[in-house]
Design an enzyme around this catalytic site. Structure first.
Site, mmCIF file in Angstrom:
data_model
loop_
_atom_site.group_PDB
_atom_site.id
_atom_site.type_symbol
_atom_site.label_atom_id
_atom_site.label_comp_id
_atom_site.label_asym_id
_atom_site.label_seq_id
_atom_site.Cartn_x
_atom_site.Cartn_y
_atom_site.Cartn_z
ATOM 1 C CG MET A 1 -29.887 -16.649 8.996
ATOM 2 S SD MET A 1 -30.190 -17.197 7.279
ATOM 3 C CE MET A 1 -31.057 -15.954 6.470
ATOM 4 C CB ALA B 1 -27.021 -8.864 7.668
ATOM 5 C CG LEU B 2 -27.271 -9.003 14.018
ATOM 6 C CD1 LEU B 2 -26.411 -8.971 15.497
ATOM 7 C CD2 LEU B 2 -28.149 -10.217 13.729
ATOM 8 C CG HIS B 3 -32.409 -5.247 11.187
ATOM 9 N ND1 HIS B 3 -33.129 -5.682 11.929
ATOM 10 C CD2 HIS B 3 -32.376 -6.373 10.137
ATOM 11 C CE1 HIS B 3 -34.141 -6.823 11.565
ATOM 12 N NE2 HIS B 3 -33.460 -7.174 10.362
ATOM 13 N N GLY C 1 -34.548 -4.837 14.548
ATOM 14 C CA GLY C 1 -35.218 -5.659 14.718
ATOM 15 C C GLY C 1 -34.735 -6.854 15.561
ATOM 16 C CG HIS C 2 -31.445 -9.289 13.662
ATOM 17 N ND1 HIS C 2 -31.163 -8.494 12.853
ATOM 18 C CD2 HIS C 2 -32.039 -10.591 13.265
ATOM 19 C CE1 HIS C 2 -31.466 -9.230 11.709
ATOM 20 N NE2 HIS C 2 -32.169 -10.315 11.945
ATOM 21 C CD GLN D 1 -32.781 -20.143 6.977
ATOM 22 O OE1 GLN D 1 -32.498 -20.722 8.010
ATOM 23 N NE2 GLN D 1 -33.563 -19.015 7.006
ATOM 24 C CD GLN E 1 -37.896 -18.207 10.746
ATOM 25 O OE1 GLN E 1 -37.104 -18.459 9.719
ATOM 26 N NE2 GLN E 1 -37.677 -17.200 11.504
ATOM 27 C CG MET F 1 -36.374 -2.190 10.794
ATOM 28 S SD MET F 1 -35.061 -1.945 12.210
ATOM 29 C CE MET F 1 -35.744 -0.303 12.243
HETATM 30 P P1 AMP Z 1 -32.889 -13.507 10.466
HETATM 31 O O1 AMP Z 1 -31.474 -12.693 10.682
HETATM 32 O O2 AMP Z 1 -33.495 -12.669 9.112
HETATM 33 O O3 AMP Z 1 -32.954 -14.751 9.916
HETATM 34 O O4 AMP Z 1 -33.845 -13.231 11.651
HETATM 35 C C1 AMP Z 1 -33.679 -13.948 12.796
HETATM 36 C C2 AMP Z 1 -34.648 -13.345 13.763
HETATM 37 O O5 AMP Z 1 -34.945 -11.868 13.613
HETATM 38 C C3 AMP Z 1 -35.978 -14.190 13.286
HETATM 39 O O6 AMP Z 1 -36.687 -14.582 14.451
HETATM 40 C C4 AMP Z 1 -36.740 -13.093 12.628
HETATM 41 O O7 AMP Z 1 -38.011 -13.069 12.646
HETATM 42 C C5 AMP Z 1 -36.436 -11.917 13.494
HETATM 43 N N1 AMP Z 1 -36.614 -10.541 12.633
HETATM 44 C C6 AMP Z 1 -36.066 -10.135 11.712
HETATM 45 N N2 AMP Z 1 -36.506 -9.100 11.206
HETATM 46 C C7 AMP Z 1 -37.345 -8.594 12.258
HETATM 47 C C8 AMP Z 1 -38.200 -7.406 12.450
HETATM 48 N N3 AMP Z 1 -38.055 -6.394 11.878
HETATM 49 N N4 AMP Z 1 -39.014 -7.253 13.742
HETATM 50 C C9 AMP Z 1 -38.807 -8.152 14.388
HETATM 51 N N5 AMP Z 1 -38.154 -9.290 14.491
HETATM 52 C C10 AMP Z 1 -37.413 -9.727 13.206
#
Ligand code: AMP
Length: 282
Positions: free
Chosen positions: A31, A33-35, A37-38, A62, A154, A185
């Site tokens: 979604m 706002a990448l960090h 973790g992404h 969602q 999820q 993150m």
């Molecule tokens: P989101 O943008 O938050 O919907 O996350 C997109 C994907 O990145 C999903 O599969 C999340 O589980 C994964 N994700 C988000 N934060 C982390 C993190 N800290 N470590 C690993 N995967 C992450």
């Protein structure tokens, strides 16, 4: 910045070129706002594929009516720069008219693993996730799709859906990426005030301690009661859940006969944080 596509036709044209060269394709749905973790998911995906496509779509279906859809952070320029840095090959920015065409009437809902934990606290959330992820997998038809264990429930919902609907992508879970102090993150971490940010690592500390004590033979009920008290004492304003569940089925567990995980969701002010860890029996 990586090449960018905004329609299903242009997505399929770009991926089709790679497929005709027998290149393996990974999809990493996000979604934005990448960090870091992404970005770790992109690096993980690269181990299983020759080309990595990242999608960014803030999926309204969602979010609950009282949740943060309208204020969810959006930073396309920053996201594109980060993806370039990590060598993502394609950025897919679906347009909402193609994700939800006029008259849209279909929902994918996954029973069983969607129940409990976040499923109880966020009615409709996993149906919203499953529906959009089903569409993305059908649109891109990747060889593999990567999801973070950060959102462990999820991940199980998507694995179940892919198996049930014969979606041909292999669904892979990637490890949780954490800040130096242990906080998982999340795009939502940027909502935290400095005072809340100082409290936030307690979430991981507590579930790590509960998991370690469980592995050493402690009682589930007693350790969860103690963990809940610690979270409240640390300053979490509302505890959605602290639970131990079967790692595969997410069914509640009383004894540790099968692989289990500790799951938590709690608020710091208006910000809801989630985390989970495995119970490593020694
Ligand atoms: P989101 O943008 O938050 O919907 O996350 C997109 C994907 O990145 C999903 O599969 C999340 O589980 C994964 N994700 C988000 N934060 C982390 C993190 N800290 N470590 C690993 N995967 C992450």
């Amino acid at each position: 910045v990586p090449a960018q596509v905004e329609t299903v036709a242009s997505l399929r044209a770009a991926l089709g070129q790679w497929r005709r060269q027998n290149l393996k394709i990974a999809l990493v749905p996000t979604m934005g706002a990448l960090h870091e973790g992404h970005l770790s998911l992109v690096r993980f995906a690269r181990q299983f594929a020759d080309r990595v496509c990242v999608s960014i779509f803030v999926n309204p279906k969602q979010f609950g009516p009282a949740e943060d859809f309208s204020r969810y952070p959006r930073d396309l320029a920053g996201d594109a720069a980060l993806l370039d840095g990590v060598g993502a090959d394609l950025l897919y920015l679906p347009n909402s008219a193609e994700i939800y065409p006029s008259g849209f009437a279909t929902t994918v809902s996954v029973a069983g693993v969607s129940a409990g934990l976040c499923g109880d606290r966020r009615p409709g959330h996993f149906a919203g996730v499953a529906t959009v992820v089903a569409k993305l997998l059908i649109q891109a038809a990747p060889d593999v799709a990567v999801f973070g264990e950060k959102d462990y429930q999820q991940l199980q919902v998507i694995k179940r859906m892919a198996a049930d609907l014969d979606l041909p992508a292999q669904i892979l879970g990637a490890p949780i990426w954490r800040e130096a102090d242990g906080l998982a993150m999340s795009s939502r971490n940027r909502y935290l005030t400095p005072a809340e940010r100082a409290i936030a690592p307690a979430l991981y500390q507590v579930i790590k301690d509960v998991a370690a004590a469980l592995a050493n033979g402690g009682s589930v009920a007693a350790l969860l009661a103690e963990g809940r008290a610690r979270l409240t004492a640390a300053g979490f304003t509302q505890l959605d859940y602290l639970e131990v569940r079967d790692a595969a089925t997410l069914a509640p567990v009383e004894s540790l006969s099968r692989p289990a995980r500790v799951f938590v969701a709690a608020f710091l002010g208006a910000t809801r944080l989630i985390d989970n860890v495995p119970v490593d029996k020694r």
